[in-house]
Design a protein around this motif. Structure first.
Motif, mmCIF file in Angstrom:
data_model
loop_
_atom_site.group_PDB
_atom_site.id
_atom_site.type_symbol
_atom_site.label_atom_id
_atom_site.label_comp_id
_atom_site.label_asym_id
_atom_site.label_seq_id
_atom_site.Cartn_x
_atom_site.Cartn_y
_atom_site.Cartn_z
ATOM 1 N N UNK A 322 5.533 0.203 3.666
ATOM 2 C CA UNK A 322 4.452 -0.414 4.427
ATOM 3 C C UNK A 322 3.163 -0.353 3.605
ATOM 4 N N UNK A 323 2.452 -1.490 3.575
ATOM 5 C CA UNK A 323 1.208 -1.535 2.833
ATOM 6 C C UNK A 323 0.149 -2.349 3.556
ATOM 7 N N UNK A 324 -1.083 -2.244 3.063
ATOM 8 C CA UNK A 324 -2.199 -2.989 3.656
ATOM 9 C C UNK A 324 -2.368 -4.373 3.048
ATOM 10 N N UNK A 325 -1.714 -4.603 1.897
ATOM 11 C CA UNK A 325 -1.818 -5.893 1.235
ATOM 12 C C UNK A 325 -0.428 -6.444 0.963
ATOM 13 N N UNK A 326 -0.354 -7.781 0.857
ATOM 14 C CA UNK A 326 0.895 -8.453 0.489
ATOM 15 C C UNK A 326 0.879 -8.679 -1.019
ATOM 16 N N UNK A 327 1.369 -7.694 -1.750
ATOM 17 C CA UNK A 327 1.368 -7.795 -3.200
ATOM 18 C C UNK A 327 2.656 -8.450 -3.686
ATOM 19 N N UNK A 328 2.562 -9.419 -4.595
ATOM 20 C CA UNK A 328 3.785 -10.059 -5.094
ATOM 21 C C UNK A 328 4.612 -9.075 -5.916
ATOM 22 N N UNK A 329 5.903 -9.050 -5.675
ATOM 23 C CA UNK A 329 6.816 -8.184 -6.420
ATOM 24 C C UNK A 329 8.211 -8.798 -6.401
ATOM 25 N N UNK A 330 8.930 -8.751 -7.509
ATOM 26 C CA UNK A 330 10.315 -9.225 -7.511
ATOM 27 C C UNK A 330 11.278 -8.209 -6.906
ATOM 28 N N UNK A 331 10.777 -7.005 -6.603
ATOM 29 C CA UNK A 331 11.652 -5.917 -6.175
ATOM 30 C C UNK A 331 11.725 -5.751 -4.664
ATOM 31 N N UNK A 332 11.057 -6.592 -3.904
ATOM 32 C CA UNK A 332 11.094 -6.462 -2.442
ATOM 33 C C UNK A 332 10.655 -7.769 -1.802
ATOM 34 N N UNK A 333 11.141 -7.977 -0.625
ATOM 35 C CA UNK A 333 10.677 -9.086 0.211
ATOM 36 C C UNK A 333 9.547 -8.560 1.090
ATOM 37 N N UNK A 334 8.511 -9.374 1.285
ATOM 38 C CA UNK A 334 7.358 -8.928 2.055
ATOM 39 C C UNK A 334 7.237 -9.728 3.349
ATOM 40 N N UNK A 335 7.053 -9.005 4.458
ATOM 41 C CA UNK A 335 6.860 -9.622 5.772
ATOM 42 C C UNK A 335 5.562 -9.083 6.372
ATOM 43 N N UNK A 336 4.907 -9.918 7.150
ATOM 44 C CA UNK A 336 3.711 -9.481 7.875
ATOM 45 C C UNK A 336 4.118 -9.042 9.276
#
Length: 407
Positions: A322-336
Motif C-alpha cells: 500500500x502506498x500514497x502514490x501510484x508509482x509506475x513499476x513492472x513488478x506490480x499492478x497498481x489499483x486505487x
C-alpha cells in the motif's frame, strides 16, 4: 509413440501425412482422422500425424513459428521451457563465458536449441529413446545439428569434464502416467545428483518448479523466479560463478512487443534482486494497492519492492503493498482503493447495488472465500465495473473496492 512410428513420420509419406494433418488439426478429431484415411493415409500413420499436428498447434504459444516443424510429446511439451525464457538463459550463459554445455535430461531440446542459437556447443543426454530421437530431429530441422547433438543414455553417467557448463532440467512427471512429482528425491535425475553437479562443474544451472521449497536451495546459489506476462513459469538455480545475487525475480513482457537488445531481438525484461529474507514495514492501508508479480512473491522480494515504492504491508503475512502514490513499476499492478470494508456480504452487496456495479474482478490473498461463489452471491446488476480485493488487514477479513490507478 514408439521408434518405428516416429521413423514412419520421418519418411516422405510421413511428411505428407503431417502436412495433411496440419490442415485439419484443431477441429473434430474423428472428422480429421476420417479425412486422412480417405486421403489414403494408413490408420496408424494418420493417428501419429494428427497427434503431432495437435501438439504443434498447442506449442505455438511456447515456441512461436518454430513449433510447426518440431516433433513433440505431450509430457515433453508440458515441461519444455518457453522460447523467450530459454533464449534469455542462453544469452546469460554465453555472456558468462560458457562455450560448451551438457544438457542432462534435454527432453525435446528447447533449452539446448536456444543455447546452440547463442553459439554454445551443446551435448544433450536423454534417457527416453523416442524423446532423444525427437530432440535430434528438432536440431536438424532448426539447422543446428552441428551445435546440438543428442545421445540416448543415463544423464548421471555423462562425463561432465568434457564441458565448461551444465544445464539440468530433471523430469518432474512420472514416466507412463504423466503425473506430477512433488518430491525432489523422486526426480529423474535424482535431486542429490542434481545438486551435486555444481561441485563437479561450477557453472551449473538447474531448472526447477516454481513451487520449490526455499530450504532446498543450495548454499551460495542464486535462485531466480521467472514470470511471462504475469504467469509464473519456472525457477532456476544459478550456481558457482553464475550466481550474482541470492534471489532474483525476472519479469518478461512478451505482450509489450519486441525490443532490440545488444544481443539481438528480445522482449522487455525487468529484474529485481535482493536477499530474500528482508521484511517489509507494516502500516495501515493507503490510497493505492500494489499487487506484486508472482515472481516477486515467490522470490521473497516483496520487501525490496516495498522499498522501491515507499510502500508498506497491511498484514505481515500477505503480499499486498500500500502506498500514497501510484508509482509506475513492472513488478506490480497498481489499483486505487475507493473503499475499505470489514467483510460483510450483506453490506458489500448493498454498496455495489447502490453504485450499479455489474461487473467485478475478484482478487484474493489471505481469504478463504471462493471468488465464483461470492460473485453469484453478490447478485450483481448495473453497467459499472470494479475490482474487489479479498484480504486481511491486521488479521481481520477485509474487502477493498478498487479501480484502475490513473497512469
Amino acid at each position: 509413440m514408439d521408434l518405428d512410428q516416429f521413423a514412419a513420420l520421418r519418411t516422405p509419406e510421413g511428411a505428407a501425412a503431417l502436412d495433411a494433418a496440419a490442415r485439419v488439426a484443431g477441429g473434430d478429431p474423428l472428422t480429421a482422422a476420417a479425412a486422412l484415411r480417405s486421403a489414403g493415409v494408413p490408420a496408424g500413420l494418420a493417428a501419429a500425424a494428427l497427434t503431432q499436428a495437435e501438439l504443434r498447434r498447442r506449442a505455438g504459444g511456447k515456441f512461436g513459428p518454430a513449433a510447426s516443424g518440431m516433433f513433440l510429446t505431450r509430457a515433453g511439451l508440458e515441461q519444455a521451457t518457453r522460447g523467450v525464457v530459454a533464449r534469455r538463459r542462453a544469452e546469460r550463459l554465453r555472456a558468462a563465458g560458457v562455450a560448451t554445455l551438457a544438457d542432462l535430461g534435454c527432453g525435446l531440446g528447447a533449452d539446448a536449441l536456444a543455447a546452440a542459437r547463442a553459439g554454445i556447443r551443446v551435448y544433450g543426454v536423454e534417457a527416453d529413446p523416442v524423446t532423444a530421437a525427437m530432440a535430434a530431429a528438432n536440431a536438424e530441422a532448426a539447422g543446428l545439428a552441428d551445435l546440438f547433438t543428442v545421445e540416448c543414455g543415463d544423464a548421471t553417467a555423462f562425463d561432465v569434464t568434457r564441458v565448461d557448463g551444465v544445464f539440468c532440467d530433471p523430469a518432474r512427471r512420472k514416466a507412463g502416467t504423466g503425473r506430477r512429482i512433488f518430491d525432489p528425491n523422486a526426480y529423474s535425475p535424482p535431486w542429490d545428483f542434481v545438486t551435486g553437479l555444481a561441485e563437479r562443474v561450477p557453472r551449473t544451472v538447474v531448472k526447477v518448479a516454481p513451487g520449490l521449497d526455499h530450504a532446498l536451495i543450495p548454499a551460495g546459489a542464486e535462485a531466480e523466479w521467472v514470470s511471462v506476462d504475469g504467469d509464473l513459469v519456472e525457477a532456476t538455480l544459478w550456481c558457482g560463478p553464475l550466481a550474482e545475487a541470492p534471489r532474483r525475480a525476472t519479469v518478461l513482457r512478451e505482450k509489450e512487443g519486441p525490443l532490440l537488445h545488444a544481443s539481438g531481438a528480445g522482449v522487455p525484461c525487468y529484474q529485481l534482486t535482493g536477499s530474500g529474507d528482508a521484511e517489509a514495514p507494516v502500516g495501515r492501508p493507503r490510497r493505492f494497492l500494489y499487487d506484486p508479480d508472482p515472481a516477486v512473491v515467490r522470490a521473497h522480494l516483496v520487501a525490496e519492492l516495498a522499498d522501491n515504492l515507499d510502500a508498506t504491508l497491511a498484514d505481515p503475512t500477505i503480499a499486498y503493498l500500500y502506498g500514497d502514490e501510484a508509482r509506475p513499476t513492472p513488478f506490480a499492478r497498481c489499483l486505487e482503493i475507493t473503499d475499505i470494508l470489514p467483510f460483510s456480504l450483506k453490506r458489500l452487496r448493498a454498496l455495489l447495488r447502490e453504485r450499479r456495479i455489474g461487473r467485478v474482478e475478484i482478487l484474493k490473498r489471505g481469504s478463504a472465500l471462493e471468488p465464483e461463489k461470492l460473485r453469484r452471491d453478490l447478485k450483481l446488476a448495473g453497467d459499472g465495473a470494479a475490482s474487489l480485493v479479498l484480504t486481511r488487514v491486521a488479521g481481520a477479513p477485509t474487502v477493498l473496492i478498487c479501480r484502475p490507478a490513473a497512469a
